[in-house]
Enzyme design. Structure first.
Site, PDB file in Angstrom:
ATOM      1  N   ARG A   1      23.067 -13.579  19.535  1.00  0.00           N
ATOM      2  CA  ARG A   1      21.623 -13.772  19.627  1.00  0.00           C
ATOM      3  C   ARG A   1      21.246 -15.139  19.062  1.00  0.00           C
ATOM      4  O   ARG A   1      21.845 -15.596  18.078  1.00  0.00           O
ATOM      5  CB  ARG A   1      20.880 -12.689  18.823  1.00  0.00           C
ATOM      6  CG  ARG A   1      20.811 -11.349  19.519  1.00  0.00           C
ATOM      7  CD  ARG A   1      19.828 -11.391  20.686  1.00  0.00           C
ATOM      8  NE  ARG A   1      19.688 -10.106  21.358  1.00  0.00           N
ATOM      9  CZ  ARG A   1      20.336  -9.749  22.465  1.00  0.00           C
ATOM     10  NH1 ARG A   1      21.193 -10.580  23.034  1.00  0.00           N
ATOM     11  NH2 ARG A   1      20.108  -8.577  23.026  1.00  0.00           N
TER      12      ARG A   1
ATOM     13  N   HIS B   1      22.457 -17.820  28.658  1.00  0.00           N
ATOM     14  CA  HIS B   1      22.480 -16.376  28.334  1.00  0.00           C
ATOM     15  C   HIS B   1      23.080 -15.555  29.484  1.00  0.00           C
ATOM     16  O   HIS B   1      22.420 -14.679  30.048  1.00  0.00           O
ATOM     17  CB  HIS B   1      21.070 -15.863  27.983  1.00  0.00           C
ATOM     18  CG  HIS B   1      21.110 -14.591  27.177  1.00  0.00           C
ATOM     19  ND1 HIS B   1      20.177 -14.270  26.224  1.00  0.00           N
ATOM     20  CD2 HIS B   1      21.998 -13.546  27.170  1.00  0.00           C
ATOM     21  CE1 HIS B   1      20.478 -13.095  25.682  1.00  0.00           C
ATOM     22  NE2 HIS B   1      21.582 -12.640  26.252  1.00  0.00           N
TER      23      HIS B   1
HETATM   24  P1  NDP Z   1      27.981  -3.348  18.081  1.00  0.00           P
HETATM   25  O1  NDP Z   1      26.785  -2.708  17.452  1.00  0.00           O
HETATM   26  O2  NDP Z   1      28.901  -2.493  18.879  1.00  0.00           O
HETATM   27  O3  NDP Z   1      28.881  -4.039  16.941  1.00  0.00           O
HETATM   28  C1  NDP Z   1      28.325  -4.679  15.851  1.00  0.00           C
HETATM   29  C2  NDP Z   1      29.433  -5.178  14.927  1.00  0.00           C
HETATM   30  O4  NDP Z   1      28.846  -6.048  13.956  1.00  0.00           O
HETATM   31  C3  NDP Z   1      30.111  -4.048  14.150  1.00  0.00           C
HETATM   32  O5  NDP Z   1      31.486  -4.310  14.001  1.00  0.00           O
HETATM   33  C4  NDP Z   1      29.412  -4.104  12.792  1.00  0.00           C
HETATM   34  O6  NDP Z   1      30.184  -3.666  11.697  1.00  0.00           O
HETATM   35  C5  NDP Z   1      29.178  -5.595  12.651  1.00  0.00           C
HETATM   36  N1  NDP Z   1      28.073  -5.856  11.718  1.00  0.00           N
HETATM   37  C6  NDP Z   1      26.793  -5.424  11.784  1.00  0.00           C
HETATM   38  N2  NDP Z   1      26.090  -5.859  10.721  1.00  0.00           N
HETATM   39  C7  NDP Z   1      26.958  -6.561   9.955  1.00  0.00           C
HETATM   40  C8  NDP Z   1      26.834  -7.243   8.730  1.00  0.00           C
HETATM   41  N3  NDP Z   1      25.679  -7.278   8.041  1.00  0.00           N
HETATM   42  N4  NDP Z   1      27.923  -7.848   8.223  1.00  0.00           N
HETATM   43  C9  NDP Z   1      29.120  -7.813   8.892  1.00  0.00           C
HETATM   44  N5  NDP Z   1      29.296  -7.178  10.066  1.00  0.00           N
HETATM   45  C10 NDP Z   1      28.213  -6.565  10.600  1.00  0.00           C
HETATM   46  O7  NDP Z   1      27.431  -4.591  18.936  1.00  0.00           O
HETATM   47  P2  NDP Z   1      27.979  -5.095  20.363  1.00  0.00           P
HETATM   48  O8  NDP Z   1      29.417  -5.447  20.184  1.00  0.00           O
HETATM   49  O9  NDP Z   1      27.595  -4.155  21.445  1.00  0.00           O
HETATM   50  O10 NDP Z   1      27.079  -6.427  20.579  1.00  0.00           O
HETATM   51  C11 NDP Z   1      27.332  -7.605  19.849  1.00  0.00           C
HETATM   52  C12 NDP Z   1      26.285  -8.664  20.144  1.00  0.00           C
HETATM   53  O11 NDP Z   1      26.395  -9.150  21.482  1.00  0.00           O
HETATM   54  C13 NDP Z   1      24.826  -8.242  19.994  1.00  0.00           C
HETATM   55  O12 NDP Z   1      24.134  -9.244  19.259  1.00  0.00           O
HETATM   56  C14 NDP Z   1      24.289  -8.255  21.411  1.00  0.00           C
HETATM   57  O13 NDP Z   1      22.911  -8.489  21.441  1.00  0.00           O
HETATM   58  C15 NDP Z   1      25.091  -9.410  21.997  1.00  0.00           C
HETATM   59  N6  NDP Z   1      25.176  -9.439  23.474  1.00  0.00           N
HETATM   60  C16 NDP Z   1      25.073 -10.667  24.115  1.00  0.00           C
HETATM   61  C17 NDP Z   1      25.204 -10.752  25.495  1.00  0.00           C
HETATM   62  C18 NDP Z   1      25.159 -12.063  26.208  1.00  0.00           C
HETATM   63  O14 NDP Z   1      25.196 -12.085  27.442  1.00  0.00           O
HETATM   64  N7  NDP Z   1      25.149 -13.183  25.517  1.00  0.00           N
HETATM   65  C19 NDP Z   1      25.398  -9.542  26.308  1.00  0.00           C
HETATM   66  C20 NDP Z   1      25.538  -8.330  25.549  1.00  0.00           C
HETATM   67  C21 NDP Z   1      25.414  -8.294  24.172  1.00  0.00           C
HETATM   68  P3  NDP Z   1      30.708  -2.121  11.578  1.00  0.00           P
HETATM   69  O15 NDP Z   1      31.816  -2.017  12.628  1.00  0.00           O
HETATM   70  O16 NDP Z   1      31.216  -2.028  10.209  1.00  0.00           O
HETATM   71  O17 NDP Z   1      29.532  -1.254  11.892  1.00  0.00           O
END
Ligand code: NDP
Length: 308
Positions: free
Chosen positions: A223, A271
């Site tokens: 993001r 994007h």
């Molecule tokens: P998920 O919710 O599946 O995964 C999130 C990960 O981030 C988890 O491993 C989580 O840890 C970790 N995390 C969350 N908060 C923290 C923190 N404070 N400190 C450290 N680690 C943290 O997300 P997705 O994989 O589905 O999506 C990832 C990103 O990709 C999102 O921002 C989404 O908006 C973006 N995106 C972008 C696209 C594009 O075209 N550019 C398309 C689709 C998505 P834990 O495993 O411990 O919970």
């Protein structure tokens, strides 16, 4: 008959698709939704603040994308209503392709190689073996986990950082705030796949850049709000960072006069890293509605307290 309200950026094509997949569904595009009390479900991208709270009988909220930051930005989200997001193997594969491409772009020194045609110069920039290239993946969820595994399978020395500890084959995992500094210190190419939450907003900032090896490259496909844009150009100009590959921005489309467009060390994509198939996304919503109608929870519900 369940009633679904749409409020996305392109409602038109969705109506036919939902009607085809679930003929019993009454689909209404905002603002022509009739009596708000009749709306059972909402399919939204960036709902105006207060819209969801104005639907007194809402039973489920479905995000148009993988992220839910656009929905949780509304301070009046009705409490207790499940919020489900897109999690899909095809979306993970598309994101993995893009992330592997962006890592290879830097690993194989493509920004330098791309200049040789214009210069007619038979320069041969050398590349270390993948096993000697340290890649760091921030976020090890549906998308970050898939990308980290694919990069490890290509032989890269991959570490990942998540909120909670976990085991991922071939990936050294760091967790929580204590794990952040050692994770950064080894990341020559840093790939961001975190969700945008109160904790992760602005995490790609001058302090983070200072913790990376000199001349590191960053790739942001998560993001725009993760990056402190004003910190990036000084870091690139000073050589602290050697490149930034950006797919997401705090304002999209990126304004014409934005300095990123002209910076030689910034690579921009609009994007598009992973755009999930529309039919798959509509199918997830229909499945979620069917589950809720049976008294079950939809798949892939987020925890509003964590923000993802
Ligand atoms: P998920 O919710 O599946 O995964 C999130 C990960 O981030 C988890 O491993 C989580 O840890 C970790 N995390 C969350 N908060 C923290 C923190 N404070 N400190 C450290 N680690 C943290 O997300 P997705 O994989 O589905 O999506 C990832 C990103 O990709 C999102 O921002 C989404 O908006 C973006 N995106 C972008 C696209 C594009 O075209 N550019 C398309 C689709 C998505 P834990 O495993 O411990 O919970």
């Amino acid at each position: 008959m369940p009633v679904l309200m749409l409020k996305s950026w392109d409602d038109g094509p969705w109506i036919d698709l939902f009607t085809e997949l679930m003929p019993t569904l009454d689909v209404r595009a905002h603002p022509d939704i009739g009596d708000p009390a009749e709306i059972d479900y909402a399919y939204v991208f960036r709902p105006p603040a207060g819209l969801l709270a104005s639907l007194p009988n809402l039973k489920g909220i479905f995000s148009v994308g993988a992220g839910v930051d656009h929905i949780l930005a509304d301070p009046e989200i009705p409490p207790g209503v499940p919020i489900s997001r897109v999690v899909d193997p095809d979306m993970a594969m598309r994101m993995t392709e893009f992330c592997v491409f962006a890592v290879l772009y830097y690993h194989r020194r493509w920004p330098e190689i791309a200049t040789i045609t214009g210069r007619r110069a038979w320069d041969v920039p050398l590349t270390p073996a993948a096993r000697d290239r340290r890649v760091g993946v921030m976020g090890l969820g549906a998308l970050g986990g898939a990308s980290a595994r694919a990069l490890a399978a290509l032989g890269f020395d991959v570490a990942g950082w998540a909120r909670t500890p976990k085991v991922l084959d071939g990936v050294t995992v760091y967790a929580g705030s204590d794990g952040f500094a050692p994770f950064l210190a080894r990341s020559e190419i840093l790939l961001n796949l975190l969700p945008l939450t109160a904790e992760t907003m602005g995490i790609l900032n001058a302090r983070t850049f200072a913790g990376l090896p000199e001349g590191a490259r960053i790739i942001n496909v998560a993001r725009g709000g993760h990056l402190v844009e004003d910190d990036l150009i000084p870091a690139l100009d000073s050589g602290r960072l050697d490149g930034a590959f950006l797919d997401v921005f705090s304002v999209e489309p990126l304004p014409d006069d934005h300095p990123f467009w002209a910076h030689p060390k910034v690579t921009i994509s609009p994007h598009l890293a992973s755009i999930a198939d529309r039919r798959v996304r509509a199918g997830l919503v229909v499945d979620g509605i069917s589950r809720l109608e049976r008294g079950e929870r939809p798949l892939h519900c987020i925890d509003p307290a964590q923000g993802y």
